[in-house]
Design a protein around this motif. Sequence first.
Motif, PDB file in Angstrom:
ATOM      1  N   LEU A  33       0.855  -1.192  -0.141  1.00 20.20           N
ATOM      2  CA  LEU A  33      -0.032  -0.001  -0.030  1.00 20.20           C
ATOM      3  C   LEU A  33       0.748   1.259  -0.130  1.00 20.20           C
ATOM      4  O   LEU A  33       1.948   1.239   0.689  1.00 20.20           O
ATOM      5  N   ALA A  34       0.415   2.308  -0.551  1.00 14.10           N
ATOM      6  CA  ALA A  34       1.067   3.551  -0.640  1.00 14.10           C
ATOM      7  C   ALA A  34       0.135   4.583   0.351  1.00 14.10           C
ATOM      8  O   ALA A  34      -0.826   4.663  -0.324  1.00 14.10           O
ATOM      9  N   PHE A  35       0.734   5.142   1.198  1.00 15.04           N
ATOM     10  CA  PHE A  35      -0.041   6.185   1.930  1.00 15.04           C
ATOM     11  C   PHE A  35       0.158   7.628   1.769  1.00 15.04           C
ATOM     12  O   PHE A  35       1.387   7.748   1.586  1.00 15.04           O
ATOM     13  N   SER A  36      -0.710   8.608   1.780  1.00 16.87           N
ATOM     14  CA  SER A  36      -0.676   9.878   1.585  1.00 16.87           C
ATOM     15  C   SER A  36      -1.378  10.516   2.710  1.00 16.87           C
ATOM     16  O   SER A  36      -2.690  10.152   3.033  1.00 16.87           O
ATOM     17  N   GLU A  37      -0.986  11.543   3.762  1.00 18.27           N
ATOM     18  CA  GLU A  37      -1.686  11.861   4.854  1.00 18.27           C
ATOM     19  C   GLU A  37      -1.921  13.280   4.683  1.00 18.27           C
ATOM     20  O   GLU A  37      -1.502  13.909   3.655  1.00 18.27           O
ATOM     21  N   PHE A  38      -3.190  13.547   4.824  1.00 17.34           N
ATOM     22  CA  PHE A  38      -3.805  15.113   4.795  1.00 17.34           C
ATOM     23  C   PHE A  38      -4.095  15.522   6.079  1.00 17.34           C
ATOM     24  O   PHE A  38      -4.516  14.836   7.378  1.00 17.34           O
ATOM     25  N   ASP A  39      -3.968  16.915   6.014  1.00 17.92           N
ATOM     26  CA  ASP A  39      -4.258  17.606   7.560  1.00 17.92           C
ATOM     27  C   ASP A  39      -5.492  18.241   7.751  1.00 17.92           C
ATOM     28  O   ASP A  39      -5.746  19.256   8.447  1.00 17.92           O
ATOM     29  N   TRP A  40      -6.588  17.702   6.867  1.00 17.44           N
ATOM     30  CA  TRP A  40      -8.046  18.118   7.137  1.00 17.44           C
ATOM     31  C   TRP A  40      -8.146  17.881   8.630  1.00 17.44           C
ATOM     32  O   TRP A  40      -8.105  17.084   9.155  1.00 17.44           O
ATOM     33  N   GLY A  41      -8.886  19.028   9.200  1.00 18.01           N
ATOM     34  CA  GLY A  41      -9.206  18.909  10.649  1.00 18.01           C
ATOM     35  C   GLY A  41      -9.288  20.182  11.324  1.00 18.01           C
ATOM     36  O   GLY A  41      -9.316  21.227  10.746  1.00 18.01           O
ATOM     37  N   ALA A  42      -9.415  20.184  12.733  1.00 22.01           N
ATOM     38  CA  ALA A  42      -9.651  21.487  13.340  1.00 22.01           C
ATOM     39  C   ALA A  42      -8.499  22.342  13.511  1.00 22.01           C
ATOM     40  O   ALA A  42      -8.669  23.515  13.354  1.00 22.01           O
ATOM     41  N   GLU A  43      -7.326  21.879  13.345  1.00 19.63           N
ATOM     42  CA  GLU A  43      -6.238  22.993  13.444  1.00 19.63           C
ATOM     43  C   GLU A  43      -6.028  23.505  12.027  1.00 19.63           C
ATOM     44  O   GLU A  43      -5.951  24.800  12.064  1.00 19.63           O
ATOM     45  N   ARG A  44      -6.169  22.910  11.062  1.00 19.23           N
ATOM     46  CA  ARG A  44      -6.234  23.663   9.884  1.00 19.23           C
ATOM     47  C   ARG A  44      -7.562  24.326   9.686  1.00 19.23           C
ATOM     48  O   ARG A  44      -7.376  25.720   9.033  1.00 19.23           O
ATOM     49  N   TYR A  45      -8.520  24.254  10.039  1.00 13.51           N
ATOM     50  CA  TYR A  45      -9.841  24.962  10.148  1.00 13.51           C
ATOM     51  C   TYR A  45      -9.427  26.253  10.957  1.00 13.51           C
ATOM     52  O   TYR A  45      -9.726  27.341  10.340  1.00 13.51           O
ATOM     53  N   LEU A  46      -9.015  26.263  12.124  1.00 15.17           N
ATOM     54  CA  LEU A  46      -8.622  27.414  12.810  1.00 15.17           C
ATOM     55  C   LEU A  46      -7.637  28.039  12.464  1.00 15.17           C
ATOM     56  O   LEU A  46      -7.830  29.438  12.525  1.00 15.17           O
TER      57      LEU A  46
END
Length: 355
Positions: A33-46
Amino acid sequence: MGKKRIAVIPGDGIGREVIPVAVQAIEATGAALAFSEFDWGAERYLKDGTTVPADGFPMLERDFDAIFLGAFGDPRITTNTHAKQILLGMRFEMDLYANVRPVRLLDSSLCPLKGADPKDIDFVVVRENTEGVYGDVGGVFKQGTADEIAIQEDINTRKGVERVIRYAFEYAASKKKQDGTSRRRVLLCDKSNAMTHSGGLWQRAFKEVGRAYADIEATHMYVDALCLQMVRDPGQFDVIVTNNMFGDIVSDLAAGLQGGLGMAASGNIHPGKISMFEPVHGSAPALAGKNVANPIGAILTAAMMLAHLGLTREAAKLEAAVLEAVRERRTTRDIGGNLGTKEAATWISDQVSRQ
Ligand code: NAD
Ligand code: IPM
Ligand code: MN
């Protein structure tokens, strides 16, 4: 065949702890498997107001084979805007109509019911995932006055109801229990004694779809009675199909039968399209950052994702290692061990590597 591509979105709170260690456990299986991480969430929203970046959902559908998600929810965001747009947005916009929540007791010691036997607690909740009250259709009139009115519509479409019911029957017909026996029963859970319009649609669709499955018994319970039966005699259930909100509620109750929310896994599925996998639990703000959250729900979710991608041998390795950890009590405190999140997950990953 190239490596399957997994989008990893840990999200908030304990999601950021359990998802990375579950990825390590997947890596220990040797799955390609090849993993790519995304930073979607509260920190980014704030930070910059972004919930789902432009092109976010089409990008996931185009570039990935599955999505591995943590949890969303942050006490600083009282409107829950980011969670609604990311989590519910993903379910709705990608049309992930079947929320599949297996309920399996791995060891008697985990169940709060007296004398519970693992072979008696092995069922699945199939929750409608794209409509119901979750559409958030409605409004408020005369807000802030003594005459205020709030309307929250419950949307039930023939298409939406029928396809999730069919999914539940197909699941019963094709997925055996842990002990190798067949699933013989699909139960419709509703509140059609009070909610007659939507209940009527569910009842009619259930009868019609069920006719095509002669070997599967089609049964029914009102949601209140189901909650009682779930704690009195959970052995009677094979597959439960229900609407979005009842499915949310009964799946937390069912998580309790398995040892708590730290144990419960789920998949958000539209057959033939990209699917999303997430533990049932939320961001548990009180536990976040303390290395105490149970990683097993996330690891069993990873196993569901691998099995869905056809990596059944690798999925079985994760499940076997989790079972071993539970039996040996090499777990977090919520289920009777004395390890931290990282240590419990590392024990499982080491066990996987040895298989
Ligand atoms: P929660 O699932 O975060 O926690 C409920 C209880 O279960 C708490 O006592 C918590 O400590 C315990 N728990 C949960 N996961 C655990 C784990 N892995 N190990 C040990 N104990 C665990 O639900 P909540 O407290 O109602 O909600 C917290 C936030 O999470 C809210 O913002 C809510 O909206 C959000 N939420 C998100 C999701 C999701 O993203 N899928 C699901 C549920 C709740
Ligand atoms: C779940 C969660 C979500 C839901 C919340 C966070 C909106 O409780 O996935 O079970 O209700 O679907
Ligand atoms: Mn829930």
